[in-house]
Structures are given as structure tokens and as C-alpha cells.
Design a protein around this motif. Structure first.
Motif, PDB file in Angstrom:
ATOM      1  N   ARG A  14      -1.945  76.567  65.950  1.00 27.65           N
ATOM      2  CA  ARG A  14      -2.699  77.808  66.181  1.00 27.65           C
ATOM      3  C   ARG A  14      -2.029  78.611  67.298  1.00 27.65           C
ATOM      4  N   HIS A  15      -1.788  79.880  66.999  1.00 30.30           N
ATOM      5  CA  HIS A  15      -1.247  80.818  67.987  1.00 30.30           C
ATOM      6  C   HIS A  15      -2.344  81.145  68.993  1.00 30.30           C
ATOM      7  N   TRP A  16      -1.980  81.442  70.196  1.00 26.03           N
ATOM      8  CA  TRP A  16      -2.971  81.704  71.239  1.00 26.03           C
ATOM      9  C   TRP A  16      -3.886  82.884  70.909  1.00 26.03           C
ATOM     10  N   LYS A  17      -3.441  83.763  69.988  1.00 23.17           N
ATOM     11  CA  LYS A  17      -4.295  84.887  69.578  1.00 23.17           C
ATOM     12  C   LYS A  17      -5.245  84.503  68.440  1.00 23.17           C
ATOM     13  N   GLY A  18      -5.123  83.246  67.914  1.00 22.46           N
ATOM     14  CA  GLY A  18      -6.122  82.752  66.973  1.00 22.46           C
ATOM     15  C   GLY A  18      -5.687  82.520  65.542  1.00 22.46           C
ATOM     16  N   LYS A  19      -4.517  82.984  65.125  1.00 25.74           N
ATOM     17  CA  LYS A  19      -4.090  82.780  63.735  1.00 25.74           C
ATOM     18  C   LYS A  19      -3.322  81.478  63.596  1.00 25.74           C
ATOM     19  N   ASP A  20      -3.407  80.891  62.391  1.00 25.73           N
ATOM     20  CA  ASP A  20      -2.790  79.596  62.130  1.00 25.73           C
ATOM     21  C   ASP A  20      -1.472  79.730  61.379  1.00 25.73           C
ATOM     22  N   TYR A  21      -0.579  78.764  61.651  1.00 25.77           N
ATOM     23  CA  TYR A  21       0.760  78.739  61.068  1.00 25.77           C
ATOM     24  C   TYR A  21       1.102  77.324  60.643  1.00 25.77           C
ATOM     25  N   LEU A  22       1.861  77.204  59.589  1.00 26.75           N
ATOM     26  CA  LEU A  22       2.351  75.916  59.123  1.00 26.75           C
ATOM     27  C   LEU A  22       3.778  75.746  59.603  1.00 26.75           C
ATOM     28  N   VAL A  23       4.003  74.815  60.521  1.00 29.13           N
ATOM     29  CA  VAL A  23       5.347  74.529  61.011  1.00 29.13           C
ATOM     30  C   VAL A  23       6.026  73.597  60.020  1.00 29.13           C
ATOM     31  N   LEU A  24       7.201  74.018  59.537  1.00 26.67           N
ATOM     32  CA  LEU A  24       7.970  73.224  58.577  1.00 26.67           C
ATOM     33  C   LEU A  24       8.912  72.264  59.285  1.00 26.67           C
ATOM     34  N   GLY A  25       9.431  72.671  60.434  1.00 24.58           N
ATOM     35  CA  GLY A  25      10.360  71.826  61.182  1.00 24.58           C
ATOM     36  C   GLY A  25      11.286  72.667  62.026  1.00 24.58           C
ATOM     37  N   LEU A  26      12.361  72.022  62.457  1.00 17.75           N
ATOM     38  CA  LEU A  26      13.347  72.683  63.296  1.00 17.75           C
ATOM     39  C   LEU A  26      14.540  73.137  62.472  1.00 17.75           C
ATOM     40  N   GLY A  27      15.183  74.189  62.913  1.00 20.66           N
ATOM     41  CA  GLY A  27      16.389  74.689  62.275  1.00 20.66           C
ATOM     42  C   GLY A  27      17.392  75.064  63.352  1.00 20.66           C
ATOM     43  N   HIS A  28      18.542  75.553  62.938  1.00 20.63           N
ATOM     44  CA  HIS A  28      19.546  75.989  63.907  1.00 20.63           C
ATOM     45  C   HIS A  28      19.980  77.409  63.587  1.00 20.63           C
ATOM     46  N   ASP A  29      20.422  78.088  64.602  1.00 16.29           N
ATOM     47  CA  ASP A  29      20.950  79.432  64.441  1.00 16.29           C
ATOM     48  C   ASP A  29      22.427  79.295  64.095  1.00 16.29           C
ATOM     49  N   ALA A  30      22.809  79.729  62.920  1.00  8.99           N
ATOM     50  CA  ALA A  30      24.187  79.574  62.456  1.00  8.99           C
ATOM     51  C   ALA A  30      25.174  80.397  63.282  1.00  8.99           C
ATOM     52  N   ASP A  31      24.679  81.376  64.032  1.00  6.70           N
ATOM     53  CA  ASP A  31      25.562  82.232  64.816  1.00  6.70           C
ATOM     54  C   ASP A  31      25.625  81.874  66.299  1.00  6.70           C
ATOM     55  N   VAL A  32      24.681  81.060  66.769  1.00  2.41           N
ATOM     56  CA  VAL A  32      24.625  80.733  68.193  1.00  2.41           C
ATOM     57  C   VAL A  32      24.592  79.219  68.336  1.00  2.41           C
ATOM     58  N   GLU A  33      25.680  78.666  68.842  1.00  2.00           N
ATOM     59  CA  GLU A  33      25.788  77.215  68.978  1.00  2.00           C
ATOM     60  C   GLU A  33      24.685  76.687  69.888  1.00  2.00           C
ATOM     61  N   TYR A  44      -1.707  83.276  56.575  1.00  2.00           N
ATOM     62  CA  TYR A  44      -2.468  84.483  56.264  1.00  2.00           C
ATOM     63  C   TYR A  44      -1.480  85.464  55.641  1.00  2.00           C
ATOM     64  N   ASP A  45      -1.991  86.498  55.018  1.00  2.00           N
ATOM     65  CA  ASP A  45      -1.119  87.464  54.349  1.00  2.00           C
ATOM     66  C   ASP A  45      -0.345  88.295  55.366  1.00  2.00           C
ATOM     67  N   VAL A  46       0.955  88.380  55.147  1.00  2.00           N
ATOM     68  CA  VAL A  46       1.811  89.237  55.963  1.00  2.00           C
ATOM     69  C   VAL A  46       2.735  90.014  55.034  1.00  2.00           C
ATOM     70  N   PRO A  47       3.079  91.243  55.391  1.00  2.00           N
ATOM     71  CA  PRO A  47       4.039  91.975  54.569  1.00  2.00           C
ATOM     72  C   PRO A  47       5.442  91.434  54.830  1.00  2.00           C
ATOM     73  N   GLY A  48       6.284  91.501  53.841  1.00  3.34           N
ATOM     74  CA  GLY A  48       7.674  91.101  54.024  1.00  3.34           C
ATOM     75  C   GLY A  48       7.894  89.608  53.867  1.00  3.34           C
ATOM     76  N   PRO A  49       9.001  89.121  54.421  1.00  8.79           N
ATOM     77  CA  PRO A  49       9.359  87.704  54.258  1.00  8.79           C
ATOM     78  C   PRO A  49       8.298  86.785  54.855  1.00  8.79           C
ATOM     79  N   ARG A  50       8.090  85.649  54.203  1.00  9.42           N
ATOM     80  CA  ARG A  50       7.060  84.700  54.645  1.00  9.42           C
ATOM     81  C   ARG A  50       7.530  83.785  55.768  1.00  9.42           C
ATOM     82  N   LEU A  51       8.799  83.386  55.747  1.00  5.75           N
ATOM     83  CA  LEU A  51       9.272  82.460  56.774  1.00  5.75           C
ATOM     84  C   LEU A  51       9.478  83.185  58.092  1.00  5.75           C
TER      85      LEU A  51
END
Length: 76
Positions: A14-33, A44-51
Motif C-alpha cells: 500500500r502506497h502512503w496515499k492509500g492505493k494498492d500495488y502488486l509488486v512483481l519483484g526486482l529488476g535492473h536498469d539496462a542503461d545504468v549499472e 486500480y485503473d490507470v491510463p497508459g502502460p500498466r507496469l
């Protein structure tokens, strides 16, 4: 070089503002070592990309003293 990864459980957070999120795991930034990100999906519904991604540091930080940005609720 071995990078120490934080323990961030997959599941519902849960985000401190009250909405819930499903954490899938950790990833890496392919451009920043060595930049590790948390990969999550709004429950919840969001416009645009889901991830969404946020650096581990940003995900785990307090938005004010004693108030974490996200808190773990449990498994999905």
C-alpha cells in the motif's frame, strides 16, 4: 562485482496515499549499472502502460519521518 539486493517481498503493498500495488519483484536498469528497481502493477485503473518501476531506494524511503512510501500488506 556482486551487488547486495534488498529483501522486497512480492505481493500487495500500500502506497502512503492509500492505493494498492502488486509488486512483481526486482529488476535492473539496462542503461545504468547497479541500479536496481522495483517492478509493480497498480491494482486500480490507470491510463497508459500498466507496469511501473521505482528505484529500490525510492520505494523503501520514508516520505516523512516514520511514514514509509510503501508498506507490505501480504501475498497476492
Amino acid at each position: 562485482m556482486v551487488v547486495s539486493l534488498p529483501e522486497i517481498q512480492a505481493g500487495v503493498w500500500r502506497h502512503w496515499k492509500g492505493k494498492d500495488y502488486l509488486v512483481l519483484g526486482l529488476g535492473h536498469d539496462a542503461d545504468v549499472e547497479h541500479r536496481v528497481v522495483v517492478v509493480y502493477v497498480p491494482l486500480y485503473d490507470v491510463p497508459g502502460p500498466r507496469l511501473a518501476v521505482r528505484t529500490v531506494e525510492g520505494f523503501l524511503e520514508d516520505v516523512e519521518p516514520g511514514v514509509p512510501r510503501f508498506r507490505y500488506l501480504g501475498p497476492a
